[in-house]
Design an enzyme around this catalytic site. Structure first.
Site, PDB file in Angstrom:
ATOM      1  N   GLY A  56       0.861  -1.312   0.172  1.00 40.67           N
ATOM      2  CA  GLY A  56      -0.233  -0.377  -0.184  1.00 40.67           C
ATOM      3  C   GLY A  56       0.997   0.348  -0.157  1.00 40.67           C
ATOM      4  O   GLY A  56       0.780   2.513   0.866  1.00 40.67           O
ATOM      5  N   GLY A 114      -0.571   4.984  -0.855  1.00 38.47           N
ATOM      6  CA  GLY A 114      -1.937   5.789  -0.333  1.00 38.47           C
ATOM      7  C   GLY A 114      -1.787   6.602   0.792  1.00 38.47           C
ATOM      8  O   GLY A 114      -0.632   6.325   1.075  1.00 38.47           O
ATOM      9  N   ASP A 153      -0.043  -8.455  -6.043  1.00 40.28           N
ATOM     10  CA  ASP A 153      -1.298  -8.116  -5.005  1.00 40.28           C
ATOM     11  C   ASP A 153      -1.253  -9.072  -3.844  1.00 40.28           C
ATOM     12  O   ASP A 153      -0.657  -9.834  -3.649  1.00 40.28           O
ATOM     13  CB  ASP A 153      -2.592  -8.249  -5.892  1.00 40.28           C
ATOM     14  CG  ASP A 153      -3.597  -8.210  -5.376  1.00 40.28           C
ATOM     15  OD1 ASP A 153      -3.967  -8.398  -4.302  1.00 40.28           O
ATOM     16  OD2 ASP A 153      -4.800  -8.728  -6.184  1.00 40.28           O
ATOM     17  N   TYR A 170     -15.173  -2.547   7.333  1.00 43.95           N
ATOM     18  CA  TYR A 170     -13.703  -1.942   8.074  1.00 43.95           C
ATOM     19  C   TYR A 170     -13.245  -1.976   9.227  1.00 43.95           C
ATOM     20  O   TYR A 170     -12.517  -2.690   9.505  1.00 43.95           O
ATOM     21  CB  TYR A 170     -13.831  -0.545   6.759  1.00 43.95           C
ATOM     22  CG  TYR A 170     -12.293   0.348   7.493  1.00 43.95           C
ATOM     23  CD1 TYR A 170     -11.254  -0.079   6.904  1.00 43.95           C
ATOM     24  CD2 TYR A 170     -12.115   1.195   8.432  1.00 43.95           C
ATOM     25  CE1 TYR A 170      -9.742   0.685   7.152  1.00 43.95           C
ATOM     26  CE2 TYR A 170     -11.436   1.918   8.530  1.00 43.95           C
ATOM     27  CZ  TYR A 170     -10.189   1.539   8.178  1.00 43.95           C
ATOM     28  OH  TYR A 170      -8.529   2.221   8.377  1.00 43.95           O
ATOM     29  N   LYS A 196     -10.758  -4.478  10.445  1.00 45.46           N
ATOM     30  CA  LYS A 196      -9.607  -4.055  11.542  1.00 45.46           C
ATOM     31  C   LYS A 196      -9.956  -4.880  12.869  1.00 45.46           C
ATOM     32  O   LYS A 196      -8.854  -5.268  13.639  1.00 45.46           O
ATOM     33  CB  LYS A 196      -9.964  -2.595  12.142  1.00 45.46           C
ATOM     34  CG  LYS A 196      -9.406  -1.661  10.732  1.00 45.46           C
ATOM     35  CD  LYS A 196      -8.291  -2.556  10.504  1.00 45.46           C
ATOM     36  CE  LYS A 196      -7.959  -1.026   9.357  1.00 45.46           C
ATOM     37  NZ  LYS A 196      -6.482  -1.594   8.464  1.00 45.46           N
TER      38      LYS A 196
HETATM   39  N1  SER Z   1      -8.982   7.609   7.846  1.00 45.73           N
HETATM   40  C1  SER Z   1      -9.671   5.816   7.931  1.00 45.73           C
HETATM   41  C2  SER Z   1     -11.212   6.396   7.395  1.00 45.73           C
HETATM   42  O1  SER Z   1     -11.812   6.882   7.517  1.00 45.73           O
HETATM   43  C3  SER Z   1     -10.379   5.634   9.423  1.00 45.73           C
HETATM   44  O2  SER Z   1      -9.309   4.754   9.714  1.00 45.73           O
HETATM   45  O3  SER Z   1     -11.461   5.355   6.758  1.00 45.73           O
END
Ligand code: SER
Length: 315
Positions: free
Chosen positions: A9, A12, A51, A140, A144
């Site tokens: 990444g 990013g 990837d 997400y 995590k």
């Molecule tokens: N910055 C991230 C988001 O807003 C939070 O981990 O998805």
């Protein structure tokens, strides 16, 4: 043993600032940037493509370059995750599992970012403690939380040295803003410099934990460089600097650009995500264990964002 560092990444939001910082600290030749789709044409350094879901190509990179440290940043963010939950699980979890499995064999150290998104509606919102109720409601956040537990499991079961921080909203200008809920705080500066106006996708009083990218990168490298004996948290450390609302950020910008216009037009999906996250974080364990200390206040961050982005946009 020479340090050889792989960053996934790499291009990013965090990677765009982490790679140059690592190059500076460890030498350009010792850092390998793994990119997938968005590779800037002017990148100066060792580039590897691939990837993170493809374990055999990751293994080839790790073996060929004798990698000693992996900063595994590749992953989807909160808004991107809601657009394609299956992809978010696949990249965020299977990518991490590949890195963890390879670390069992090749014994490299791992940094992997968790997020304030690991928290959820049952978490205390103000000064969220290190150990607390943690029931995320976004895919997400679920990746995590799962990742944090996997990291701890691999440490306890196999001795894998994985370290992690629960990143707040990160604000930087090097990478273009991506699919995050907190990233109104990056878009707003583009709005300011391009049109002198911006419409925020969160409510004006949506307070969230935030951090200027230089603090985040320094903290990340400090955590990785700390002696293992100082690391008491093997899931992920609470990690905090400042917190503010969209209105407070707009007001800070107006101190420098009094004619700047900011509207607040909450997007229901993004606002619901923000509503499920804490407002401020208690990171005293990180401060005590390995000496974490932030430097950037809201005014200082606002100032460097404007100066840096102006230069980037040629304004
Ligand atoms: N910055 C991230 C988001 O807003 C939070 O981990 O998805």
């Amino acid at each position: 043993m020479a340090r050889k560092i792989l960053v996934t990444g790499a291009f990013g939001l965090a990677g765009s600032d982490l790679v140059p910082a690592l190059q500076k600290k460890f030498g350009k030749n010792n850092v390998y940037a793994l990119g997938n789709k968005t590779i800037p044409s002017d990148f100066d350094g060792n580039l590897v493509t691939g990837d993170v879901r493809d374990k055999s190509s990751l293994e080839r990179i790790i073996k060929t370059h004798k990698i000693t440290d992996v900063y595994h940043l590749a992953g989807l963010l909160s808004v991107g995750g809601e657009k394609d939950p299956e992809l978010a699980w696949d990249v965020n979890i299977n990518g991490l599992r590949n890195v963890l499995e390879l670390s069992r064999i090749y014994k490299f150290k791992i940094f992997w970012p968790s997020s304030i998104a690991a928290f959820g509606p049952t978490t205390p919102k103000v000064k969220t403690p290190q150990h607390t109720s943690i029931e995320p409601t976004t895919i997400y956040g679920i990746t995590k939380l799962t990742g944090e537990l996997l990291l701890q499991y691999y440490f306890k079961r196999w001795g894998v040295d994985g370290r992690s921080l629960r990143y707040p909203g990160l604000i930087g200008y090097k990478a273009p803003p991506g699919d995050g809920t907190t990233e109104y705080s990056v878009h707003i500066f583009y709005g300011l410099l391009k049109e002198n106006r911006y419409s925020a996708f969160l409510k004006k009083d949506a307070r969230l934990p935030m951090m200027y990218i230089d603090d985040a990168i320094r903290g990340t490298i400090e955590l990785m460089e700390a002696p293992a004996s100082k690391i008491s948290v093997r899931t992920s450390y609470n990690f905090s600097a400042i917190n503010f609302t969209p209105e407070e950020l707009a007001d800070e910008i107006k101190k420098l650009y009094p004619t700047f216009k900011c509207a607040f037009d909450p997007d229901p999906i993004k606002q619901a995500i923000a509503d499920s996250w804490p407002e401020s974080i208690d990171d005293s364990v990180a401060r005590k264990d390995w000496g974490w200390k932030h430097e950037f206040t809201l005014p200082k961050m606002t100032n460097v964002m404007i100066v840096g982005l102006k230069k980037k946009l040629g304004k």
